[in-house]
Write a protein that holds these residues in place. Sequence first.
Motif, PDB file in Angstrom:
ATOM      1  N   MET A  54       0.818  -1.219   0.000  1.00  0.00           N
ATOM      2  CA  MET A  54       0.000   0.000   0.000  1.00  0.00           C
ATOM      3  C   MET A  54       0.848   1.265   0.000  1.00  0.00           C
ATOM      4  N   ARG A  55       2.089   1.126   0.435  1.00  0.00           N
ATOM      5  CA  ARG A  55       2.956   2.312   0.481  1.00  0.00           C
ATOM      6  C   ARG A  55       3.532   2.576  -0.906  1.00  0.00           C
ATOM      7  N   ASN A  56       2.663   3.099  -1.762  1.00  0.00           N
ATOM      8  CA  ASN A  56       3.080   3.520  -3.093  1.00  0.00           C
ATOM      9  C   ASN A  56       2.501   4.907  -3.350  1.00  0.00           C
ATOM     10  N   ARG A  57       3.045   5.594  -4.317  1.00  0.00           N
ATOM     11  CA  ARG A  57       2.696   6.998  -4.540  1.00  0.00           C
ATOM     12  C   ARG A  57       1.204   7.193  -4.792  1.00  0.00           C
ATOM     13  N   ARG A  58       0.627   6.320  -5.594  1.00  0.00           N
ATOM     14  CA  ARG A  58      -0.786   6.478  -5.954  1.00  0.00           C
ATOM     15  C   ARG A  58      -1.701   6.297  -4.742  1.00  0.00           C
ATOM     16  N   THR A  59      -1.491   5.210  -3.983  1.00  0.00           N
ATOM     17  CA  THR A  59      -2.350   4.945  -2.830  1.00  0.00           C
ATOM     18  C   THR A  59      -2.202   6.023  -1.771  1.00  0.00           C
ATOM     19  N   MET A  60      -0.974   6.456  -1.520  1.00  0.00           N
ATOM     20  CA  MET A  60      -0.769   7.483  -0.488  1.00  0.00           C
ATOM     21  C   MET A  60      -1.405   8.811  -0.903  1.00  0.00           C
ATOM     22  N   ALA A  61      -1.365   9.142  -2.190  1.00  0.00           N
ATOM     23  CA  ALA A  61      -2.019  10.369  -2.663  1.00  0.00           C
ATOM     24  C   ALA A  61      -3.531  10.267  -2.490  1.00  0.00           C
ATOM     25  N   GLU A  62      -4.092   9.092  -2.768  1.00  0.00           N
ATOM     26  CA  GLU A  62      -5.533   8.886  -2.582  1.00  0.00           C
ATOM     27  C   GLU A  62      -5.923   9.066  -1.115  1.00  0.00           C
ATOM     28  N   LEU A  63      -5.120   8.516  -0.214  1.00  0.00           N
ATOM     29  CA  LEU A  63      -5.426   8.618   1.209  1.00  0.00           C
ATOM     30  C   LEU A  63      -5.308  10.056   1.718  1.00  0.00           C
ATOM     31  N   GLU A  64      -4.352  10.791   1.181  1.00  0.00           N
ATOM     32  CA  GLU A  64      -4.206  12.188   1.592  1.00  0.00           C
ATOM     33  C   GLU A  64      -5.412  13.012   1.147  1.00  0.00           C
ATOM     34  N   ARG A  65      -5.934  12.738  -0.058  1.00  0.00           N
ATOM     35  CA  ARG A  65      -7.152  13.432  -0.504  1.00  0.00           C
ATOM     36  C   ARG A  65      -8.348  13.010   0.345  1.00  0.00           C
ATOM     37  N   LEU A  66      -8.410  11.735   0.669  1.00  0.00           N
ATOM     38  CA  LEU A  66      -9.502  11.224   1.493  1.00  0.00           C
ATOM     39  C   LEU A  66      -9.464  11.848   2.878  1.00  0.00           C
ATOM     40  N   GLN A  67      -8.283  12.031   3.423  1.00  0.00           N
ATOM     41  CA  GLN A  67      -8.145  12.623   4.758  1.00  0.00           C
ATOM     42  C   GLN A  67      -8.729  14.033   4.802  1.00  0.00           C
ATOM     43  N   LYS A  68      -8.523  14.811   3.740  1.00  0.00           N
ATOM     44  CA  LYS A  68      -9.042  16.181   3.706  1.00  0.00           C
ATOM     45  C   LYS A  68     -10.559  16.223   3.672  1.00  0.00           C
ATOM     46  N   ALA A  69     -11.176  15.159   3.099  1.00  0.00           N
ATOM     47  CA  ALA A  69     -12.627  15.148   2.975  1.00  0.00           C
ATOM     48  C   ALA A  69     -13.305  14.337   4.062  1.00  0.00           C
ATOM     49  N   ALA A  70     -12.534  13.695   4.928  1.00  0.00           N
ATOM     50  CA  ALA A  70     -13.098  12.779   5.920  1.00  0.00           C
ATOM     51  C   ALA A  70     -13.736  13.519   7.084  1.00  0.00           C
ATOM     52  N   ALA A  71     -14.787  12.947   7.623  1.00  0.00           N
ATOM     53  CA  ALA A  71     -15.425  13.503   8.814  1.00  0.00           C
ATOM     54  C   ALA A  71     -14.487  13.422  10.012  1.00  0.00           C
ATOM     55  N   ASP A  72     -13.647  12.385  10.035  1.00  0.00           N
ATOM     56  CA  ASP A  72     -12.649  12.226  11.092  1.00  0.00           C
ATOM     57  C   ASP A  72     -11.277  12.113  10.437  1.00  0.00           C
TER      58      ASP A  72
END
Length: 430
Positions: A272-290
């Motif tokens: 999971m520690r690849n550029r694409r997945t980490m970028a997706e998670l960073e975008r998800l973090q900004k939109a997450a309720a928590d």
Amino acid sequence: MQDMPRALGLDFGTTNSVVALARDGRSELVGFAGDKATGEVFRSALCFWHDDGVKGGMAHEAGPWAIAEYMEFPEDSRFLQSFKSVAASAIFESASVFEKRFRFEELGQMFLQRMVAHAGGALDRRPDRIIVGRPVEYAGSRPDEALARKRYDAMFAGFGADIHYVYEPLGAAFSYASRLTEAATVMVADFGGGTSDFSIVRVEAPGAARRCAPLGSAGIGIAGDRFDYRILDHLVLPILGKGGAYESFGKRLEIPRSYFADFADWSRLALMRNRRTMAELERLQKAAADPQAIGRMITVIEKELGYPLYDAVGALKRALSGDERATFRFAGGGLEIEQAVDRADFERWIAPDLARIEATVDRALDKAGVAADAIDRVFLTGGSSLIPAIRAIFRARFGYDRIATGGELTSIAHGLALIGEEADLAEWAA
């Protein structure tokens, strides 16, 4: 000078691998040498790191040496464990390790190479006849047996001139038969990391021309790794964002479960520690309720905390095999968890898995054409056979007096090597 062994038995396991050599009706385990060695058990793991001093610029290790390397430099290495679980997966094509990609058979060959190197010379000269254990049913939702066979063939090419595959529980059955002093119909239940396999064997009394005869087998891709995931799912994943929500185009949506499914499979979690997945998670973090919960998941992946996390899970599982209550403890990357767990809770979490395992036992009996009351002995092997709820299934079905255990991590390799001395391997080969 001691005669060359006639056969080698290799239990290539999801979690651990064991090797035995057979000569004159006796098998002997191969021990591994060095300060990191763990006796005859070799962890089925690989670790990679950059090293300009080696060809290709990337070094690798296997077994306990892989764990030691990873634990010392977790953020600068890549750790792969349980890669056997993707042998039959058509979805898996290759593992991305830094800038390189490796197919299953390449990972397997590197693993074997390092295993031989750490055997203190015991495996430098190998007998031509190699007996490799394989699960009755491979792990995965839609396992492709033909694909697994093709990958195994490529992995073991060059390891021996005469390669044979035998169901893993049959290896354990052959090992257990050497203990018996009278004829018996035996069920062997092998609980590994990725699969639970069951075989029924007729064992004749010592001195019989044909001591063992296989009657039927069945298996299911549920075992120790699934039980580990149940613990993660209840104790860890909720604080990493599972069940949470995020905003997208004005809609409130559930955090995609696919991210958390990757935690169930070491082969996916480590990647999971690849550029694409980490970028997706960073975008998800900004939109997450928590957002803090997603931040914790990012930390687990970025800091390569998968191994210590699963190590903590394994410690809890082992503790609950002996005690009615134990404490789950994990600390790393700013994440700290300490929670008491009752054995009854764990058994409730794995109840659906236990039901499917019990149904597979029925399927093995049906295939063998043997009724439960005709089973004289039940031999439980594999690490997860120590779980009380597993043992309870067989005690309820067959009675306490018919249950036998022992050699949970080594019996398969012993038996595979002994099978290798049989004149006719056709009836044993899978």
